[in-house]
Design a protein around this motif. Structure first.
Motif, PDB file in Angstrom:
ATOM      1  N   ALA A 145       0.933  -1.202   0.545  1.00 53.56           N
ATOM      2  CA  ALA A 145      -0.254   0.083   0.168  1.00 53.56           C
ATOM      3  C   ALA A 145       1.028   1.395  -0.239  1.00 53.56           C
ATOM      4  O   ALA A 145       0.793   2.400  -0.804  1.00 53.56           O
ATOM      5  CB  ALA A 145      -0.900  -0.076   1.203  1.00 53.56           C
ATOM      6  N   LYS A 146       1.897   1.457   0.385  1.00 56.69           N
ATOM      7  CA  LYS A 146       3.166   2.802   1.374  1.00 56.69           C
ATOM      8  C   LYS A 146       3.087   2.909  -0.484  1.00 56.69           C
ATOM      9  O   LYS A 146       3.799   4.053  -0.708  1.00 56.69           O
ATOM     10  CB  LYS A 146       4.011   2.593   1.943  1.00 56.69           C
ATOM     11  N   VAL A 147       3.950   1.283  -0.679  1.00 58.76           N
ATOM     12  CA  VAL A 147       4.637   1.829  -1.847  1.00 58.76           C
ATOM     13  C   VAL A 147       3.978   2.618  -3.214  1.00 58.76           C
ATOM     14  O   VAL A 147       4.506   3.132  -3.978  1.00 58.76           O
ATOM     15  CB  VAL A 147       5.374   0.294  -2.837  1.00 58.76           C
ATOM     16  N   THR A 148       2.702   1.896  -3.846  1.00 60.06           N
ATOM     17  CA  THR A 148       1.544   2.494  -4.234  1.00 60.06           C
ATOM     18  C   THR A 148       1.351   3.465  -3.638  1.00 60.06           C
ATOM     19  O   THR A 148       1.346   4.571  -5.397  1.00 60.06           O
ATOM     20  CB  THR A 148       0.310   1.344  -4.604  1.00 60.06           C
ATOM     21  N   ARG A 149       0.599   4.257  -2.953  1.00 61.55           N
ATOM     22  CA  ARG A 149       0.671   5.613  -2.052  1.00 61.55           C
ATOM     23  C   ARG A 149       1.954   6.483  -3.084  1.00 61.55           C
ATOM     24  O   ARG A 149       1.745   7.883  -4.241  1.00 61.55           O
ATOM     25  CB  ARG A 149       0.573   6.143  -1.508  1.00 61.55           C
ATOM     26  N   ASP A 150       3.436   6.018  -2.933  1.00 58.93           N
ATOM     27  CA  ASP A 150       4.832   7.000  -2.777  1.00 58.93           C
ATOM     28  C   ASP A 150       4.761   7.227  -4.384  1.00 58.93           C
ATOM     29  O   ASP A 150       4.867   8.923  -5.071  1.00 58.93           O
ATOM     30  CB  ASP A 150       5.350   6.143  -2.238  1.00 58.93           C
ATOM     31  N   ARG A 151       3.776   5.847  -4.788  1.00 59.97           N
ATOM     32  CA  ARG A 151       4.236   5.940  -6.556  1.00 59.97           C
ATOM     33  C   ARG A 151       3.226   6.875  -7.507  1.00 59.97           C
ATOM     34  O   ARG A 151       3.509   8.084  -7.832  1.00 59.97           O
ATOM     35  CB  ARG A 151       4.201   4.984  -7.510  1.00 59.97           C
ATOM     36  N   MET A 152       1.632   7.173  -6.547  1.00 61.28           N
ATOM     37  CA  MET A 152       1.108   7.704  -6.780  1.00 61.28           C
ATOM     38  C   MET A 152       0.660   9.086  -6.882  1.00 61.28           C
ATOM     39  O   MET A 152       0.779  10.163  -7.531  1.00 61.28           O
ATOM     40  CB  MET A 152      -0.224   7.513  -6.223  1.00 61.28           C
ATOM     41  N   LEU A 153       2.146   9.395  -5.424  1.00 61.69           N
ATOM     42  CA  LEU A 153       2.775  11.367  -4.855  1.00 61.69           C
ATOM     43  C   LEU A 153       3.770  11.250  -5.982  1.00 61.69           C
ATOM     44  O   LEU A 153       3.738  13.055  -6.270  1.00 61.69           O
ATOM     45  CB  LEU A 153       3.003  10.554  -3.393  1.00 61.69           C
ATOM     46  N   ASP A 154       4.190  10.815  -6.609  1.00 62.98           N
ATOM     47  CA  ASP A 154       5.540  11.083  -7.122  1.00 62.98           C
ATOM     48  C   ASP A 154       4.335  11.165  -8.831  1.00 62.98           C
ATOM     49  O   ASP A 154       4.726  12.473  -8.978  1.00 62.98           O
ATOM     50  CB  ASP A 154       6.274  10.060  -7.656  1.00 62.98           C
ATOM     51  N   ASP A 155       3.709  10.992  -8.914  1.00 63.79           N
ATOM     52  CA  ASP A 155       3.067  11.360 -10.273  1.00 63.79           C
ATOM     53  C   ASP A 155       2.053  12.348 -10.319  1.00 63.79           C
ATOM     54  O   ASP A 155       1.694  12.620 -11.167  1.00 63.79           O
ATOM     55  CB  ASP A 155       2.202  10.517 -11.109  1.00 63.79           C
ATOM     56  N   LEU A 156       1.294  12.364  -9.234  1.00 66.58           N
ATOM     57  CA  LEU A 156       1.255  14.320  -8.815  1.00 66.58           C
ATOM     58  C   LEU A 156       2.359  15.045  -8.900  1.00 66.58           C
ATOM     59  O   LEU A 156       1.591  16.297  -9.187  1.00 66.58           O
ATOM     60  CB  LEU A 156       0.256  14.239  -7.167  1.00 66.58           C
ATOM     61  N   ARG A 157       2.766  14.903  -8.690  1.00 68.98           N
ATOM     62  CA  ARG A 157       4.370  15.888  -8.080  1.00 68.98           C
ATOM     63  C   ARG A 157       4.798  16.262  -9.561  1.00 68.98           C
ATOM     64  O   ARG A 157       5.219  17.484 -10.069  1.00 68.98           O
ATOM     65  CB  ARG A 157       5.790  14.933  -7.912  1.00 68.98           C
ATOM     66  N   LYS A 158       4.300  15.319 -10.980  1.00 69.84           N
ATOM     67  CA  LYS A 158       5.062  15.402 -12.111  1.00 69.84           C
ATOM     68  C   LYS A 158       3.968  16.293 -13.051  1.00 69.84           C
ATOM     69  O   LYS A 158       3.646  17.161 -13.453  1.00 69.84           O
ATOM     70  CB  LYS A 158       4.938  14.031 -12.385  1.00 69.84           C
ATOM     71  N   GLU A 159       2.502  15.761 -12.711  1.00 68.21           N
ATOM     72  CA  GLU A 159       1.126  16.332 -12.419  1.00 68.21           C
ATOM     73  C   GLU A 159       1.259  18.340 -12.690  1.00 68.21           C
ATOM     74  O   GLU A 159       1.371  19.120 -12.854  1.00 68.21           O
ATOM     75  CB  GLU A 159       0.413  15.826 -11.949  1.00 68.21           C
ATOM     76  N   PHE A 160       2.206  18.012 -11.266  1.00 64.79           N
ATOM     77  CA  PHE A 160       1.958  19.785 -10.590  1.00 64.79           C
ATOM     78  C   PHE A 160       3.384  20.502 -10.875  1.00 64.79           C
ATOM     79  O   PHE A 160       3.259  21.998 -10.948  1.00 64.79           O
ATOM     80  CB  PHE A 160       1.332  20.374  -8.889  1.00 64.79           C
ATOM     81  N   ASP A 161       4.138  20.232 -11.146  1.00 65.82           N
ATOM     82  CA  ASP A 161       5.682  20.574 -11.804  1.00 65.82           C
ATOM     83  C   ASP A 161       5.986  21.157 -10.515  1.00 65.82           C
ATOM     84  O   ASP A 161       6.804  21.895 -10.841  1.00 65.82           O
ATOM     85  CB  ASP A 161       5.666  21.038 -12.521  1.00 65.82           C
ATOM     86  N   VAL A 162       5.902  20.338  -9.462  1.00 61.31           N
ATOM     87  CA  VAL A 162       6.040  20.883  -8.006  1.00 61.31           C
ATOM     88  C   VAL A 162       6.499  19.949  -7.235  1.00 61.31           C
ATOM     89  O   VAL A 162       5.397  19.600  -6.779  1.00 61.31           O
ATOM     90  CB  VAL A 162       5.008  22.712  -7.752  1.00 61.31           C
ATOM     91  N   ASP A 163       7.486  20.628  -5.855  1.00 63.63           N
ATOM     92  CA  ASP A 163       7.086  19.779  -4.726  1.00 63.63           C
ATOM     93  C   ASP A 163       6.004  19.836  -4.327  1.00 63.63           C
ATOM     94  O   ASP A 163       5.265  21.313  -3.361  1.00 63.63           O
ATOM     95  CB  ASP A 163       8.258  20.643  -4.092  1.00 63.63           C
ATOM     96  N   ILE A 164       5.312  18.305  -4.007  1.00 67.04           N
ATOM     97  CA  ILE A 164       4.090  19.108  -3.125  1.00 67.04           C
ATOM     98  C   ILE A 164       3.791  17.787  -1.592  1.00 67.04           C
ATOM     99  O   ILE A 164       2.633  18.199  -1.355  1.00 67.04           O
ATOM    100  CB  ILE A 164       2.797  17.756  -3.133  1.00 67.04           C
ATOM    101  N   GLY A 165       5.551  17.986  -1.334  1.00 63.36           N
ATOM    102  CA  GLY A 165       5.232  16.912   0.322  1.00 63.36           C
ATOM    103  C   GLY A 165       4.872  15.888   0.082  1.00 63.36           C
ATOM    104  O   GLY A 165       4.349  14.735  -0.748  1.00 63.36           O
ATOM    105  N   SER A 166       4.857  15.299   1.160  1.00 58.05           N
ATOM    106  CA  SER A 166       4.166  13.982   1.500  1.00 58.05           C
ATOM    107  C   SER A 166       2.189  13.529   1.514  1.00 58.05           C
ATOM    108  O   SER A 166       2.154  13.228   2.115  1.00 58.05           O
ATOM    109  CB  SER A 166       4.186  13.500   3.389  1.00 58.05           C
ATOM    110  N   GLY A 167       2.026  15.573   1.655  1.00 60.64           N
ATOM    111  CA  GLY A 167       0.214  14.894   1.789  1.00 60.64           C
ATOM    112  C   GLY A 167       0.178  15.348   3.024  1.00 60.64           C
ATOM    113  O   GLY A 167      -1.584  15.355   3.027  1.00 60.64           O
TER     114      GLY A 167
END
Length: 214
Positions: A145-167
């Motif tokens: 679950a954790k690795v999957t969520r981390d990878r999804m957050l990586d995709d969101l960082r690319k979407e916003f092109d900015v550091d979004i932190g851990s959430g």
């Protein structure tokens, strides 16, 4: 005897998805050899390595994500515990298991386990606090679950092109990102849980500022 472990990653964040993972195995000795433990006690590199080893070694595994928008929608009529229980049931129903071990979010583990059992045709459910530290199969589920969520957050960082932190609300990077977005756009960015109190306060402050400016 087939055991299933189920756990989540991302329950508390105000940004990004919540992901439930389930792992099925008939012998947890392979998980012990991999060295699984509560995903929060592992480095990102260790989690990634174990993710690959788990996926190659167990009978079956799956993840069930839920978006921030869907969490907000469901929170209008359900508690977060019940939302999580629904996701647990969905993940556990994907494959047969004799006993299900669940990391329990409810203060009442017996109640949570009883409700899960009623939704799983009476399959035995062991619901426990800190189950990810007690049962290797739950530790493995927490890693998936954790690795999957981390990878999804990586995709969101690319979407916003900015550091979004851990959430998480305690993360100054995440808080700063959301606050600036609200200030600039008058609304929260996509993937934000607007039902979370810190976000509601940011939106309220933006509305108050706008009225003062007017």
């Amino acid at each position: 005897m087939i055991s299933c472990g189920v756990d989540e990653a991302g329950r508390g964040p105000m940004f990004g998805p919540l992901v439930v993972g389930a792992v099925y195995c008939d012998d947890d000795s392979v998980l012990k050899r991999i060295g699984v433990k509560d995903s929060k006690k592992l480095s990102p590199g260790q989690r990634e390595r174990m993710y690959d080893e788990i996926s190659d070694s167990v009978m079956h595994w799956c993840v069930v994500p839920i978006s921030a928008e869907d969490i907000d929608s469901k929170m209008k009529t359900q508690s977060l515990n019940m939302i999580e229980l629904d996701l647990f049931v969905e993940a556990v129903s994907a494959y047969g298991a004799d006993t299900v071990y669940a990391d329990c979010p409810d203060v009442n583990t017996e109640r949570f386990g009883r409700i899960m059992e009623s939704r799983l045709d009476g399959r035995k459910v062991v619901a426990a606090h800190k189950a990810d530290a007690l049962y290797p199969v739950v530790s493995a589920a927490s890693i998936m679950a954790k690795v999957t969520r981390d990878r999804m957050l990586d995709d969101l960082r690319k979407e916003f092109d900015v550091d979004i932190g851990s959430g998480y609300p305690s993360d100054a990077v995440t808080a700063g990102f959301i606050e600036k977005w609200i200030k600039d756009n008058g609304c929260a960015p996509k993937h934000t849980r607007t039902s979370w109190e810190p976000v509601r306060k940011m939106l309220s402050a933006r509305k108050t500022t706008s009225l003062d400016d007017w």
